[in-house]
Design a protein around this motif. Structure first.
Motif, PDB file in Angstrom:
ATOM      1  N   GLU A 212       0.829  -1.204   0.000  1.00 31.44           N
ATOM      2  CA  GLU A 212       0.000   0.000   0.000  1.00 31.44           C
ATOM      3  C   GLU A 212       0.866   1.258   0.000  1.00 31.44           C
ATOM      4  O   GLU A 212       0.637   2.192   0.754  1.00 31.44           O
ATOM      5  CB  GLU A 212      -0.937  -0.001   1.210  1.00 31.44           C
ATOM      6  N   ALA A 213       1.877   1.297  -0.856  1.00 34.89           N
ATOM      7  CA  ALA A 213       2.705   2.498  -0.987  1.00 34.89           C
ATOM      8  C   ALA A 213       1.821   3.660  -1.426  1.00 34.89           C
ATOM      9  O   ALA A 213       0.971   3.522  -2.298  1.00 34.89           O
ATOM     10  CB  ALA A 213       3.811   2.258  -2.007  1.00 34.89           C
ATOM     11  N   GLY A 214       2.030   4.814  -0.813  1.00 29.12           N
ATOM     12  CA  GLY A 214       1.165   5.952  -1.092  1.00 29.12           C
ATOM     13  C   GLY A 214      -0.007   6.056  -0.139  1.00 29.12           C
ATOM     14  O   GLY A 214      -0.800   7.000  -0.247  1.00 29.12           O
ATOM     15  N   TYR A 215      -0.127   5.083   0.763  1.00 29.01           N
ATOM     16  CA  TYR A 215      -1.169   5.092   1.789  1.00 29.01           C
ATOM     17  C   TYR A 215      -0.496   5.034   3.165  1.00 29.01           C
ATOM     18  O   TYR A 215       0.666   4.649   3.272  1.00 29.01           O
ATOM     19  CB  TYR A 215      -2.101   3.888   1.651  1.00 29.01           C
ATOM     20  N   ARG A 216      -1.243   5.398   4.170  1.00 23.44           N
ATOM     21  CA  ARG A 216      -0.747   5.214   5.531  1.00 23.44           C
ATOM     22  C   ARG A 216      -1.738   4.372   6.320  1.00 23.44           C
ATOM     23  O   ARG A 216      -2.954   4.464   6.113  1.00 23.44           O
ATOM     24  CB  ARG A 216      -0.486   6.543   6.235  1.00 23.44           C
ATOM     25  N   ARG A 217      -1.218   3.559   7.185  1.00 23.54           N
ATOM     26  CA  ARG A 217      -2.039   2.672   7.998  1.00 23.54           C
ATOM     27  C   ARG A 217      -2.422   3.383   9.286  1.00 23.54           C
ATOM     28  O   ARG A 217      -1.563   3.812  10.053  1.00 23.54           O
ATOM     29  CB  ARG A 217      -1.261   1.380   8.278  1.00 23.54           C
ATOM     30  N   VAL A 218      -3.722   3.510   9.536  1.00 23.92           N
ATOM     31  CA  VAL A 218      -4.195   4.205  10.738  1.00 23.92           C
ATOM     32  C   VAL A 218      -5.082   3.254  11.529  1.00 23.92           C
ATOM     33  O   VAL A 218      -5.803   2.434  10.961  1.00 23.92           O
ATOM     34  CB  VAL A 218      -4.975   5.490  10.375  1.00 23.92           C
ATOM     35  N   PRO A 219      -5.050   3.352  12.837  1.00 17.47           N
ATOM     36  CA  PRO A 219      -5.882   2.470  13.674  1.00 17.47           C
ATOM     37  C   PRO A 219      -7.330   2.949  13.698  1.00 17.47           C
ATOM     38  O   PRO A 219      -7.615   4.140  13.662  1.00 17.47           O
ATOM     39  CB  PRO A 219      -5.236   2.581  15.053  1.00 17.47           C
ATOM     40  N   VAL A 220      -8.256   2.000  13.751  1.00 15.84           N
ATOM     41  CA  VAL A 220      -9.680   2.292  13.880  1.00 15.84           C
ATOM     42  C   VAL A 220     -10.160   1.658  15.186  1.00 15.84           C
ATOM     43  O   VAL A 220     -10.181   0.431  15.298  1.00 15.84           O
ATOM     44  CB  VAL A 220     -10.483   1.729  12.689  1.00 15.84           C
ATOM     45  N   PRO A 221     -10.536   2.449  16.184  1.00 17.13           N
ATOM     46  CA  PRO A 221     -11.030   1.871  17.438  1.00 17.13           C
ATOM     47  C   PRO A 221     -12.265   1.008  17.202  1.00 17.13           C
ATOM     48  O   PRO A 221     -13.100   1.312  16.345  1.00 17.13           O
ATOM     49  CB  PRO A 221     -11.368   3.103  18.287  1.00 17.13           C
ATOM     50  N   LEU A 222     -12.382  -0.075  17.952  1.00 22.52           N
ATOM     51  CA  LEU A 222     -13.495  -1.009  17.748  1.00 22.52           C
ATOM     52  C   LEU A 222     -14.849  -0.354  17.977  1.00 22.52           C
ATOM     53  O   LEU A 222     -15.847  -0.775  17.394  1.00 22.52           O
ATOM     54  CB  LEU A 222     -13.342  -2.209  18.695  1.00 22.52           C
ATOM     55  N   ARG A 223     -14.889   0.694  18.789  1.00 21.27           N
ATOM     56  CA  ARG A 223     -16.185   1.334  19.040  1.00 21.27           C
ATOM     57  C   ARG A 223     -16.731   2.038  17.795  1.00 21.27           C
ATOM     58  O   ARG A 223     -17.900   2.408  17.749  1.00 21.27           O
ATOM     59  CB  ARG A 223     -16.067   2.336  20.185  1.00 21.27           C
ATOM     60  N   HIS A 224     -15.891   2.230  16.790  1.00 20.77           N
ATOM     61  CA  HIS A 224     -16.343   2.869  15.563  1.00 20.77           C
ATOM     62  C   HIS A 224     -16.887   1.861  14.548  1.00 20.77           C
ATOM     63  O   HIS A 224     -17.301   2.250  13.455  1.00 20.77           O
ATOM     64  CB  HIS A 224     -15.204   3.651  14.909  1.00 20.77           C
ATOM     65  N   LEU A 225     -16.857   0.577  14.884  1.00 20.03           N
ATOM     66  CA  LEU A 225     -17.307  -0.455  13.955  1.00 20.03           C
ATOM     67  C   LEU A 225     -18.728  -0.892  14.283  1.00 20.03           C
ATOM     68  O   LEU A 225     -19.067  -1.104  15.452  1.00 20.03           O
ATOM     69  CB  LEU A 225     -16.378  -1.670  14.001  1.00 20.03           C
ATOM     70  N   ARG A 226     -19.549  -1.047  13.258  1.00 22.79           N
ATOM     71  CA  ARG A 226     -20.872  -1.660  13.395  1.00 22.79           C
ATOM     72  C   ARG A 226     -20.942  -2.805  12.392  1.00 22.79           C
ATOM     73  O   ARG A 226     -20.626  -2.624  11.214  1.00 22.79           O
ATOM     74  CB  ARG A 226     -21.989  -0.639  13.111  1.00 22.79           C
ATOM     75  N   PHE A 227     -21.375  -3.955  12.859  1.00 23.37           N
ATOM     76  CA  PHE A 227     -21.362  -5.146  12.016  1.00 23.37           C
ATOM     77  C   PHE A 227     -22.756  -5.436  11.504  1.00 23.37           C
ATOM     78  O   PHE A 227     -23.746  -5.414  12.254  1.00 23.37           O
ATOM     79  CB  PHE A 227     -20.821  -6.339  12.806  1.00 23.37           C
ATOM     80  N   LEU A 228     -22.842  -5.711  10.221  1.00 29.67           N
ATOM     81  CA  LEU A 228     -24.124  -6.013   9.604  1.00 29.67           C
ATOM     82  C   LEU A 228     -24.594  -7.401  10.002  1.00 29.67           C
ATOM     83  O   LEU A 228     -23.774  -8.294  10.270  1.00 29.67           O
ATOM     84  CB  LEU A 228     -24.003  -5.930   8.080  1.00 29.67           C
ATOM     85  N   PRO A 229     -25.888  -7.624   9.996  1.00 31.30           N
ATOM     86  CA  PRO A 229     -26.391  -8.984  10.254  1.00 31.30           C
ATOM     87  C   PRO A 229     -26.074  -9.880   9.070  1.00 31.30           C
ATOM     88  O   PRO A 229     -25.634  -9.425   8.010  1.00 31.30           O
ATOM     89  CB  PRO A 229     -27.898  -8.768  10.413  1.00 31.30           C
ATOM     90  N   GLU A 230     -26.304 -11.167   9.271  1.00 31.53           N
ATOM     91  CA  GLU A 230     -26.014 -12.099   8.182  1.00 31.53           C
ATOM     92  C   GLU A 230     -26.892 -11.797   6.973  1.00 31.53           C
ATOM     93  O   GLU A 230     -28.013 -11.304   7.091  1.00 31.53           O
ATOM     94  CB  GLU A 230     -26.243 -13.536   8.639  1.00 31.53           C
ATOM     95  N   MET A 231     -26.364 -12.040   5.791  1.00 32.77           N
ATOM     96  CA  MET A 231     -27.060 -11.762   4.549  1.00 32.77           C
ATOM     97  C   MET A 231     -27.089 -13.034   3.710  1.00 32.77           C
ATOM     98  O   MET A 231     -26.120 -13.795   3.680  1.00 32.77           O
ATOM     99  CB  MET A 231     -26.372 -10.625   3.785  1.00 32.77           C
ATOM    100  N   ARG A 232     -28.190 -13.276   3.056  1.00 30.07           N
ATOM    101  CA  ARG A 232     -28.367 -14.441   2.181  1.00 30.07           C
ATOM    102  C   ARG A 232     -28.091 -15.744   2.936  1.00 30.07           C
ATOM    103  O   ARG A 232     -27.574 -16.711   2.379  1.00 30.07           O
ATOM    104  CB  ARG A 232     -27.456 -14.345   0.952  1.00 30.07           C
TER     105      ARG A 232
END
Length: 337
Positions: A57-77
């Motif tokens: 991923e040259a040209g990008y920077r890796r940044v942390p995402v706290p788990l509280r910012h994640l919402r998980f979708l329910p199962e699909m299909r």
């Protein structure tokens, strides 16, 4: 967007190391005031693989995402979405472009259909049409510099997975995606080789222009959604300076041709159209037989054939009616696209 999660021995994998995360905030700190919602797929990798991802991923920077910012979708299909467990201490990362690499497409760095396919195929796999459509509705940066670089691009059924669904989506949102301007490789080369380029009639740039970055960004955002935009307001507010600065900043990466017409009155607009047509009327290149020869013993005051040809073309442009002038200018602009 894809986020990478470091795996540890304590994480319990299930069917395979894939996890679908939705609406992840892409801020690079714990500050919740900045960032935006995105859809993404969260997948598990070992800690030892992170350096390889950083290099890829040259040209990008890796940044942390706290788990509280994640919402998980329910199962699909009928397919369970959760494939591994995350502990509160497990890091999740998102790669975001560096400002120096977040540049708009141009004829040398076009938007590639193969990349669009990869993103939309992932959306369709993990979130069906709703996720794909949300990606198209909320993603900017589309451009007429749109190259169909896929193998055998004129026979998409041979190599492009789900090409029919993807093309229908791109066409549905063509006001944003410039789907109608996507070109096969040979068409792309021909179109931008003969494209008229440059700045015409643009006022001189104000070297002391400062501030108003929010207004410039608003102009760019709105012009991604529409081809026409009216900038209005009382005299003296700086509308001309703002638009002039925008044009200089967006040329040539955003626009290959900028035409500035003085529309203060009907006469000034017609005069600019006429001058524009004169400037775009090519002067024939003289052949060797047409080049006048002068010597020390004789001189001629007759105009050269090439000068006569140019003068005749300019005179013909000046003699055209207003409607003919405008029609000719629009025709040339159309042919240049």
């Amino acid at each position: 967007r894809a986020a990478a999660s470091e795996s540890t021995d304590d994480i319990e994998p299930r069917d395979n190391p894939n996890h679908h995360g939705s609406d992840a905030d892409n801020s690079n700190s714990d500050d919740e005031e900045c960032g935006s919602d995105i859809n993404g797929v969260l997948f598990q990798i070992p800690l030892s693989a992170l350096p390889d991802f950083d290099r890829r991923e040259a040209g990008y920077r890796r940044v942390p995402v706290p788990l509280r910012h994640l919402r998980f979708l329910p199962e699909m299909r009928g397919r369970p979405q959760t494939r591994f467990f995350l502990r509160p201490s497990d890091p999740v990362y998102l790669y975001v472009p560096l400002p120096s690499h977040a540049l708009p497409p141009d004829e040398h760095h076009p938007l590639l259909q193969s990349y669009v396919d990869a993103v939309l195929q992932g959306c369709l796999e993990w979130g069906d049409l709703p996720m794909a459509e949300r990606f198209l509705r909320t993603t900017g940066g589309w451009s007429p510099y749109f190259l169909n670089d896929t193998p055998s691009s004129r026979r998409p059924w041979m190599f492009r997975k789900q090409y029919d669904v993807i093309d229908r989506l791109l066409e549905r949102y063509s006001d944003k995606t410039h789907y109608g301007e996507r070109r096969h490789p040979e068409e792309f080369a021909m179109a931008f080789h003969r494209r008229m380029r440059g700045l015409w009639g643009l006022p001189p740039r104000n070297v002391h222009f400062t501030g108003r970055e929010d207004r410039l960004e608003e102009l760019a955002t709105r012009l991604e959604r529409t081809s026409e935009l009216l900038v209005a307001g009382m005299g003296g507010l700086g509308k001309t300076q703002l638009c002039t600065e925008y044009c200089y900043r967006r040329f040539p990466a955003g626009y290959g041709l900028v035409v500035w017409l003085n529309a203060e009155s009907a006469d000034s607009l017609v005069a600019d159209y006429k001058q524009l047509l004169r400037d775009w009327t090519p002067t024939p290149t003289p052949t060797p037989m047409e080049v006048p020869v002068s010597s020390s013993s004789s001189a001629s005051s007759s105009p050269s054939p090439s000068a006569s040809a140019g003068s005749t073309a300019a005179a013909a442009a000046a003699d055209k009616s207003t409607e003919e002038i405008i029609a000719e200018v629009k025709s040339r602009l159309f042919r240049s696209q």
